[in-house]
Design a protein around this motif. Structure first.
Motif, PDB file in Angstrom:
ATOM      1  N   ASN A 193      54.660  38.569  44.612  1.00  0.00           N
ATOM      2  CA  ASN A 193      54.790  39.271  44.591  1.00  0.00           C
ATOM      3  C   ASN A 193      54.918  41.374  45.072  1.00  0.00           C
ATOM      4  O   ASN A 193      55.337  42.327  45.006  1.00  0.00           O
ATOM      5  CB  ASN A 193      54.352  40.158  43.108  1.00  0.00           C
ATOM      6  N   ASP A 221      45.407  37.358  35.834  1.00  0.00           N
ATOM      7  CA  ASP A 221      46.209  37.334  37.679  1.00  0.00           C
ATOM      8  C   ASP A 221      45.606  36.034  38.771  1.00  0.00           C
ATOM      9  O   ASP A 221      45.823  35.548  38.864  1.00  0.00           O
ATOM     10  CB  ASP A 221      47.332  38.324  38.295  1.00  0.00           C
ATOM     11  N   SER A 222      44.297  36.644  38.471  1.00  0.00           N
ATOM     12  CA  SER A 222      43.551  36.502  39.859  1.00  0.00           C
ATOM     13  C   SER A 222      42.995  34.899  39.282  1.00  0.00           C
ATOM     14  O   SER A 222      43.438  33.825  40.368  1.00  0.00           O
ATOM     15  CB  SER A 222      42.090  36.754  39.953  1.00  0.00           C
ATOM     16  N   ARG A 267      39.009  34.108  24.815  1.00  0.00           N
ATOM     17  CA  ARG A 267      39.917  34.577  24.127  1.00  0.00           C
ATOM     18  C   ARG A 267      40.595  33.003  24.317  1.00  0.00           C
ATOM     19  O   ARG A 267      39.980  31.929  25.194  1.00  0.00           O
ATOM     20  CB  ARG A 267      40.600  35.629  24.749  1.00  0.00           C
ATOM     21  N   ARG A 326      45.401  36.956  29.525  1.00  0.00           N
ATOM     22  CA  ARG A 326      46.061  37.941  29.984  1.00  0.00           C
ATOM     23  C   ARG A 326      46.694  38.027  31.455  1.00  0.00           C
ATOM     24  O   ARG A 326      47.754  39.001  31.541  1.00  0.00           O
ATOM     25  CB  ARG A 326      44.680  38.921  30.710  1.00  0.00           C
TER      26      ARG A 326
HETATM   27  P1  NAP Z   1      41.659  41.625  35.197  1.00  0.00           P
HETATM   28  O1  NAP Z   1      43.404  41.309  35.413  1.00  0.00           O
HETATM   29  O2  NAP Z   1      40.757  42.260  34.788  1.00  0.00           O
HETATM   30  O3  NAP Z   1      41.328  39.713  34.062  1.00  0.00           O
HETATM   31  C1  NAP Z   1      39.390  39.783  34.149  1.00  0.00           C
HETATM   32  C2  NAP Z   1      39.767  38.473  33.084  1.00  0.00           C
HETATM   33  O4  NAP Z   1      38.606  38.649  33.302  1.00  0.00           O
HETATM   34  C3  NAP Z   1      40.331  38.426  31.666  1.00  0.00           C
HETATM   35  O5  NAP Z   1      41.242  37.394  31.666  1.00  0.00           O
HETATM   36  C4  NAP Z   1      39.025  39.362  30.970  1.00  0.00           C
HETATM   37  O6  NAP Z   1      38.544  38.458  29.626  1.00  0.00           O
HETATM   38  C5  NAP Z   1      38.104  38.062  31.592  1.00  0.00           C
HETATM   39  N1  NAP Z   1      36.665  38.702  31.447  1.00  0.00           N
HETATM   40  C6  NAP Z   1      36.096  39.630  32.531  1.00  0.00           C
HETATM   41  N2  NAP Z   1      34.860  40.485  31.613  1.00  0.00           N
HETATM   42  C7  NAP Z   1      34.419  39.056  30.854  1.00  0.00           C
HETATM   43  C8  NAP Z   1      33.001  38.404  30.878  1.00  0.00           C
HETATM   44  N3  NAP Z   1      32.097  39.413  31.149  1.00  0.00           N
HETATM   45  N4  NAP Z   1      33.177  37.024  30.623  1.00  0.00           N
HETATM   46  C9  NAP Z   1      34.526  36.506  30.307  1.00  0.00           C
HETATM   47  N5  NAP Z   1      36.050  36.774  30.801  1.00  0.00           N
HETATM   48  C10 NAP Z   1      35.731  38.190  31.498  1.00  0.00           C
HETATM   49  O7  NAP Z   1      41.470  41.055  36.419  1.00  0.00           O
HETATM   50  P2  NAP Z   1      41.855  40.449  37.810  1.00  0.00           P
HETATM   51  O8  NAP Z   1      42.551  38.654  37.540  1.00  0.00           O
HETATM   52  O9  NAP Z   1      41.238  40.214  39.265  1.00  0.00           O
HETATM   53  O10 NAP Z   1      42.795  40.982  38.266  1.00  0.00           O
HETATM   54  C11 NAP Z   1      42.387  42.592  39.167  1.00  0.00           C
HETATM   55  C12 NAP Z   1      43.776  42.796  38.784  1.00  0.00           C
HETATM   56  O11 NAP Z   1      44.475  42.849  40.315  1.00  0.00           O
HETATM   57  C13 NAP Z   1      44.990  42.984  37.722  1.00  0.00           C
HETATM   58  O12 NAP Z   1      45.428  44.127  37.849  1.00  0.00           O
HETATM   59  C14 NAP Z   1      45.578  42.251  38.456  1.00  0.00           C
HETATM   60  O13 NAP Z   1      47.151  42.405  37.585  1.00  0.00           O
HETATM   61  C15 NAP Z   1      45.906  42.292  39.636  1.00  0.00           C
HETATM   62  N6  NAP Z   1      46.397  41.069  40.293  1.00  0.00           N
HETATM   63  C16 NAP Z   1      47.279  40.343  40.480  1.00  0.00           C
HETATM   64  C17 NAP Z   1      47.338  39.647  40.947  1.00  0.00           C
HETATM   65  C18 NAP Z   1      49.235  39.206  40.984  1.00  0.00           C
HETATM   66  O14 NAP Z   1      50.115  39.928  41.050  1.00  0.00           O
HETATM   67  N7  NAP Z   1      49.402  38.335  41.962  1.00  0.00           N
HETATM   68  C19 NAP Z   1      46.788  38.229  41.057  1.00  0.00           C
HETATM   69  C20 NAP Z   1      45.915  38.847  41.714  1.00  0.00           C
HETATM   70  C21 NAP Z   1      45.225  39.738  40.750  1.00  0.00           C
HETATM   71  P3  NAP Z   1      40.325  39.455  28.695  1.00  0.00           P
HETATM   72  O15 NAP Z   1      41.534  38.927  29.209  1.00  0.00           O
HETATM   73  O16 NAP Z   1      39.492  38.898  27.429  1.00  0.00           O
HETATM   74  O17 NAP Z   1      39.734  40.446  28.888  1.00  0.00           O
END
Ligand code: NAP
Length: 301
Positions: free
Chosen positions: A47, A150-151, A172, A176
């Protein structure tokens, strides 16, 4: 004295550097390691406009080549702290002190730890935060991915092409992550979702052998044999070196011009509180921060 010191050589820092040079600023980018930012650990990026599919490492190489060609000075240095002297700032590294008129924090973030027993003990022995780096060790084996963002889903998809089976453990019953990733993951035959479930403990001998899972609706726990545990539960900003206003999770609070609560200290990219942490927004933050720093300096002089 520099006009601007940028701390961090990821997408936000290098974009800021390119803009700063174009505005005629005397600028340096300090980067602590050769692995530049979270992006270098990202398997695939689909993206970032102009690159339909590219690895994080390769995209970073393009950024670095561009910054070098633009004349951005880069230096390996680990910053200990930043001292605010009003109209100037002192960047204190492990080797020297650097005087500057303005600073951009582009220090990024690192994978958030779950904090469960066994997580630290088995790091590098079956526990990983990077599918690109460690996925190949699990060819044909069974792994779990923890998280639903997403990660987690991007990396689960990568792992599904290497491992025999990938279980996605999510606390859940709904992901997300974006719809496209959801669709791809649900269509993959060797990805199985385990909903409403948390990882409670990682167990093994020399290497990871099993995990203890808990269903959060029934409170039932069960053990499951597994070869690898990949954790993607969000990011944790690297912002300890600076004393500015932050959120409770440590993200630097800024205004729309990337100005932090301290005049002359700006923030860009993953270390900043924002609505989305993406490469494209990090790059945008970097550009805005550099121009804001330029205007700040011009106001000072
Ligand atoms: P994120 O979007 O914050 O998602 C974290 C996930 O881990 C959520 O599903 C959350 O559950 C879960 N989680 C958090 N704490 C937890 C716990 N203590 N126990 C169990 N599950 C837990 O983080 P991310 O995926 O690392 O992404 C970080 C940012 O980078 C985001 O803005 C994302 O959009 C971006 N990113 C984008 C791309 C892309 O566009 N291709 C790729 C990678 C990352 P809940 O859903 O229940 O809160």
């Amino acid at each position: 004295m520099y006009d601007l010191v940028i701390i961090g050589g990821g997408p936000a820092g290098l974009a800021a550097g390119i803009y700063a040079v174009r505005y005629g600023m005397d600028v340096i980018v300090l980067e602590k390691s050769i692995v530049q930012g979270q992006i270098s650990l990202t398997s695939v990026i689909e993206n970032f406009p102009g690159f339909p599919s590219i690895s994080g490492r390769e995209l970073m190489q393009h950024f670095k080549a561009h910054a070098t060609a633009a004349g951005v000075e880069m230096k390996a240095a680990e910053v200990k702290t930043i001292k605010d002297n009003g109209d100037s700032k002192t960047i204190i590294t492990f080797d020297e002190e650097i005087e500057t008129k303005a600073v951009i924090m582009a220090t990024g973030a690192e994978p958030r730890r779950l904090g469960v027993p066994g997580e630290s003990k088995y790091l590098g022995k079956g526990v990983s935060y990077c599918a690109t780096c460690d996925g190949p060790f699990f060819a044909g084996q069974e792994v779990i991915v923890v998280g639903g963002g997403d990660s987690a889903i991007t990396e689960a998809l990568i792992l599904s092409n290497i491992a025999g089976k990938v279980y996605v453990i999510h606390r859940r019953d709904e992901l997300r992550s974006c719809d496209l990733l959801k669709k791809r993951a649900t269509e993959k035959e060797n990805i199985e979702f385990i909903w409403d479930t948390t990882l409670e403990e990682i167990l093994g001998d020399e290497l990871v052998e099993k995990v203890r899972l808990k269903n959060v609706k029934t409170n039932e726990t069960k053990e499951m044999n597994i070869d690898g545990v990949f954790i993607f539960v969000g990011i944790s900003p690297r912002t300890e070196i600076v004393d500015v206003e932050k959120t409770k999770n440590g993200f630097i609070k800024t205004d729309g011009l990337m100005q932090s609560s301290v005049s002359g200290i700006f923030a860009a990219g993953d270390c900043r509180e924002t609505v989305m942490w993406q490469v494209v927004t990090a790059v945008s933050d970097g550009a805005v921060a550099a121009v804001s720093a330029y205007k700040y300096i011009m106001g000072l002089e």
